[in-house]
Enzyme design. Structure first.
Site: not given
Ligand code: TNX
Length: 542
Positions: A347
């Protein structure tokens, strides 16, 4: 039944007592539980690969000793493993259970833990357990295999074995033979200690709980926007400033390197590898708040206590950023006996695509230069992955396929199945539901080897269930979100797909109720599971 409930019942008036007495007989309370004689009726999780019942049983007594056997150089480790078992069994039995070295199987009435060797089918973590009326004999190629087998012995004893005070027993195990080994080499869970900080004692309990289900990896999410949780001596503000808060504005915290080394050792003694994650180049606000020079504009950010994602990035074109990454990875690698360092990579919405790729390629080299293999969330496949690198699938099948095409292995953590922060249903108050509501059946009913078309078991290192903690603030909440789903994930990682069936599993899981209670685990009592008050793995209640 757990005895304290019986004591309470005995104080009730006569009429009520008569009704209760009838009830207690059904539940096996107020009399000795029936002797367990049929090993095939035991409710083991994960379900063993193969099991043959022999029709009698072994009884643990105050005279039982634990005998360990193996080469002289393994003596210390074997004694520690024997002591681990003794420590699990002593509080509830009140038996002394002395541990000693042996050169051959001991006399009748004892427990024998022996390093064998050469049984290639058992591999690195498998074990064989032979229970007769006279002996409990566990053999494995490695100490890790013995340790996994001890979890089976614990689960074969009545649930009250997990209580902290002396219980009446009897402590009996049905006889027979179990041969058992894992389907995947990597079976783990992730705990996010950044969004909310969890201290050393909580992490140790997490390790104990996952080891009970034969998992072998704890991935610690040590850094994120909301907090930096590991002391880095060359960049001290990361922990002292970057670790000083958490989601909601609480006081946060961090592990000193000494505390962290203690966790690594505690995990190692349970044959669990800790994988540390430093999330980069996004999810870095805590670092960006601690050192102004990590920002492209040279200005330190404010600490962040909200729950948004995707707004922060390291400055990928500054040389000093790579000095920072090198220092952090160097210090972390020195604290990490395991092969992997996780560099996050998820992300990074405000990092340009070219910048992201440039950054990841450099970071991969840094990790390799410090003697470790890189793991990253699935987006790292945008970079040029080395075959030793591993991508962690969470949502995008194309990323996973691209990683495999580059020769990388995959860790399967599909958010719709494996994310332990997903709510069970719309009434769950903790957790999130951006991926799905994940009920206990849904968490169990999937197969890593077929989940993403084009990715097969050979491409998969294993499975990991992550607990993100934006909404999770204490150990009770952790337990409620991870149990019982984590037990199912452990079974997916261990038991062959041919041995996994929800209708059969849910009965075994339902019979773990007394075990969760005896361990003090705060679990979600899903209406989909037929919870039963079975204490002994006896013939009662089956
Ligand atoms: C996505 S999945 C994220 C996290 C969040 C989570 C909450 C991923 C690699 N990153 O930063 O905490 O969703 O469900």
């Amino acid at each position: 039944m757990i005895p304290f409930k019986c004591k309470h019942a005995l104080q009730t008036p006569l009429r009520v007592f008569t009704v209760l007495f009838a009830l207690m007989s059904v539940l096996g309370c107020g009399k000795e539980p029936a002797t367990p004689k049929d090993l095939s009726k035991e409710n083991l999780i994960p379900k063993p690969v193969s099991l043959t019942a022999a029709g009698s049983s072994f009884r643990l007594s105050e005279k039982t000793g634990i005998y360990v056997q193996g080469p002289a150089e393994a003596a210390g480790e074997l004694e520690r493993i024997g002591q681990y078992l003794a420590d699990r069994l002593k509080p509830a039995t009140g038996f002394p259970l002395p541990v000693s070295m042996a050169t051959e199987a001991p006399a009748s009435g004892n427990i024998y833990l022996a390093l064998g060797g050469g049984d290639t089918e058992l591999g690195e973590e498998g074990y064989e357990l032979n229970i007769t009326e006279g002996l409990v004999a566990l053999t494995a190629n490695t100490p890790a295999g013995l340790f996994r087998g001890l979890q089976t012995i614990r689960q074969l004893l009545p649930a009250s074995i997990e209580l902290g005070e002396v219980q009446p027993g009897p402590w009996e195990i049905a006889s027979g033979k179990i041969r058992d080994y894992p389907g995947y080499a990597f079976r783990g869970s992730m705990l996010d200690v950044s969004r909310h900080f969890f201290g050393v004692e909580d992490v140790k309990r997490y390790i104990d709980l996952i080891s009970f289900y034969k998992m072998n990896v704890l991935h610690l999410g040590l850094t994120n926007d909301q907090g930096w949780r590991i002391e880095i001596k060359s960049w001290p503000n990361l922990a002292t400033h970057g670790g000083s808060t958490q989601v909601g504005g609480g006081k946060g915290g961090y592990y000193t390197q000494e505390e962290y080394a203690g966790l690594v050792q505690y995990a190692q003694e349970r044959y669990i590898t800790i994988i540390p994650e430093i999330d980069m180049p996004g999810h870095t606000n805590a670092a960006l708040a601690s050192y102004a020079e990590l920002n492209c504009d040279g200005k330190a950010r404010e600490l962040y206590t909200g729950t948004e994602v995707g707004f922060s990035t390291l400055c990928t074109r500054k040389d000093s950023t790579y000095q920072f990454v090198d220092d952090v990875i160097r210090e972390l690698a020195a604290l990490t006996p395991g092969p992997y360092i996780h560099i996050g990579g998820d992300e990074s919405h405000v990092t340009g695509k070219d910048d992201y790729i440039y950054f990841m390629n450099k970071v991969q080299d840094i990790v390799l230069a410090h003697g470790k293999q890189m793991i990253g969330w699935e987006e790292v496949t945008l970079a040029s992955l080395k075959p030793s690198s591993v991508a962690q699938f969470w949502a995008n099948a194309d990323h996973a396929k691209a990683a495999v095409a580059q020769g990388a292995k995959i860790i399967m953590s599909p958010a719709t199945k494996a994310y332990l922060d997903m709510q069970y249903d719309s009434t769950t108050t903790l957790g999130l539901h951006w991926a799905a509501y994940v009920e206990v059946d849904s968490a169990y009913i999937w197969d890593p080897a077929t989940f993403v078309g084009g990715i097969s078991k050979d491409n998969i290192l294993g499975i990991e269930s992550p607990l993100w903690t934006e909404t999770i603030t204490n150990m009770d909440e952790i337990e409620y979100m991870i149990f019982p789903r984590l037990a199912g994930h452990a079974e997916i990682g261990w038991t062959p797909a041919s041995g996994r069936d929800w209708e059969e599993y849910k009965i075994r899981l339902g019979r773990h109720k007394a075990r969760f209670e005896a361990m003090g685990v705060d679990f979600y009592t899903s209406a989909l599971v037929p919870w039963e008050d079975v204490d002994a793995m006896s013939d009662s209640g089956k």
